[in-house]
Design a protein around this motif. Structure first.
Motif: not given
Length: 406
Positions: A91-92, A119-122, A275-276, A322-323
């Protein structure tokens, strides 16, 4: 008397249903001033305390909760865990390729930044599982994957893993907890006015994570990057050095890319999503330990591992559940961090009959967890410090700071 509802006009109906779809049950009907929010919060706190004392010792033991969880929930599958890593990396990569292809489309970039930062957080959550050992039973695999995932988002894997272990071992303890623990009244009053304002004024608390990695929280000292920090014991120094080296290599890679392709493309593709991600980790870690009336903190003989774990709060993130690998199921995760993330929801269902009132049912979210913004804002207005004395304490508000927020 039955409450009568005025029919919606045709013009307002589509907006009303869209708002309900987006916000879920928390759709704001009218804008209210902050003083009314604070009054409502205080009344909610008083009502909850009159009905149930969450700070009282629970009538069950941790073994009873463990026995209620289905046996297969404890089984770790390295193949299944790796499949989530592959999914997130695909996904990334796809998001980055899309951004490069549609570079000239300005409307696309905000979507990309939010999606890629999420996605970074995932990725962080999967590395977090490696740190807990819930990724697999193979410590070497956990450390390799954990270093790869966390270094890619500028997190020192072992430094963070060790401090996070301290957080779990001391959750809910006023002095010994590590992550977003409450300030005592004495420590709070010793802070500069500017520090208080930054700590409790949106959006600054959501940008705190990098500062925490370097300097920890107010009242504590040390760095996640330094092997000599009091966060670590002597035999952990080599691990901390390894993770700091991997973090440095990622910094070098980003600097090299900035030199090769330019600073602006790196900022657009990586910097803003980072940053997000930082905002996600601060939001989630804060709200799983704050923003709930009647939420006790302990010290002294009143603290136990079980009572500390029961101070955590589950949150519903809608589509994001889920993400980000169901990290919202936080109570069971704190009780049993060795349970893989993909079994947390089922484990929570099994444990809820035992937990009873000590489990706080999360507010249902719409597709996006916009309702949590209001939970955060309310908490920042009233959750400022706890008493210097007492073994069971609750957050108190600074009237001066609360007035400034109104």
């Amino acid at each position: 008397m039955t409450k009568q509802w005025a029919p919606l006009s045709r013009a307002k109906a589509p907006f009303f249903y869209f708002k309900q779809w987006l916000w879920g049950n928390s759709a704001p009907q009218k804008k209210q001033n902050h003083s009314r929010h604070n009054e409502s919060y205080r009344k909610e706190l008083e009502d909850e305390k009159s009905m149930f004392d969450a700070g009282s010792p629970p009538p069950f033991k941790i073994g009873e909760i463990r026995a209620a969880i289905p046996p297969h929930c404890w089984v770790k599958s390295p193949w299944r865990s790796m499949s989530y890593v592959l999914r997130d990396l695909v996904v990334i990569t796809a998001l980055a390729a899309m951004a490069v292809h549609f570079d000239s489309c300005l409307v696309m970039w905000p979507f990309y930044w939010f999606a890629q930062g999420t996605m970074f957080w995932a990725l962080f959550v999967l590395g977090h599982d490696c740190g807990h050992g819930s990724f697999s039973d193979n410590a070497t695999l956990n450390n390799i994957v954990g270093h790869f995932l966390h270094s890619s988002i500028l997190v020192p894997y072992h430094g963070w893993r060790i401090s996070h272990r301290t957080h779990h071992q001391n959750h809910g303890h006023v002095e010994r907890d590590e992550s977003w623990h409450p300030l005592t009244e004495k420590t709070y009053k010793s802070l500069e006015k500017s520090t208080k304002w930054l700590r409790f004024t949106f959006p600054y608390p959501l940008l705190a994570y990098p500062i925490y990695l370097w300097y920890r929280s107010p009242g504590k000292s040390g760095s996640h990057f330094s092997p000599s920090s009091d966060l670590f014991v002597p035999h952990e120094k080599r691990q901390v050095l390894t993770s700091t080296f991997c973090w440095s290599m990622m910094i070098a890679l980003l600097l090299g890319l900035s030199w090769t392709v330019g600073v602006i493309p790196v900022l657009k593709l990586y910097g803003v999503p980072y940053l997000v991600f930082v905002m996600w980790i601060d939001l989630v870690t804060y709200l799983h330990h704050h923003g709930q009336p009647n939420l006790p903190w302990y010290r002294g003989q009143e603290w136990t591992y079980l009572r500390g774990a029961l101070t955590t709060v589950d949150r519903d993130y809608g589509w994001i559940n889920n993400i980000h690998h169901d990290i919202g199921t936080h109570v069971i995760h704190h009780l049993f961090p060795q349970i893989p993330h993909y079994n947390l929801v089922e484990a929570t269902k099994g444990a809820k009959p035992v937990l009873g009132k000590y489990y706080r049912e999360p507010q249902k979210s719409g597709p996006l967890p916009v309702h949590l913004f209001w939970v955060l804002m309310r908490s920042l207005r009233v959750d400022h410090f706890v008493s210097d004395e007492g073994e069971v304490v609750y957050y108190q508000a600074d009237p001066d700071l609360t007035t400034k927020h109104e």
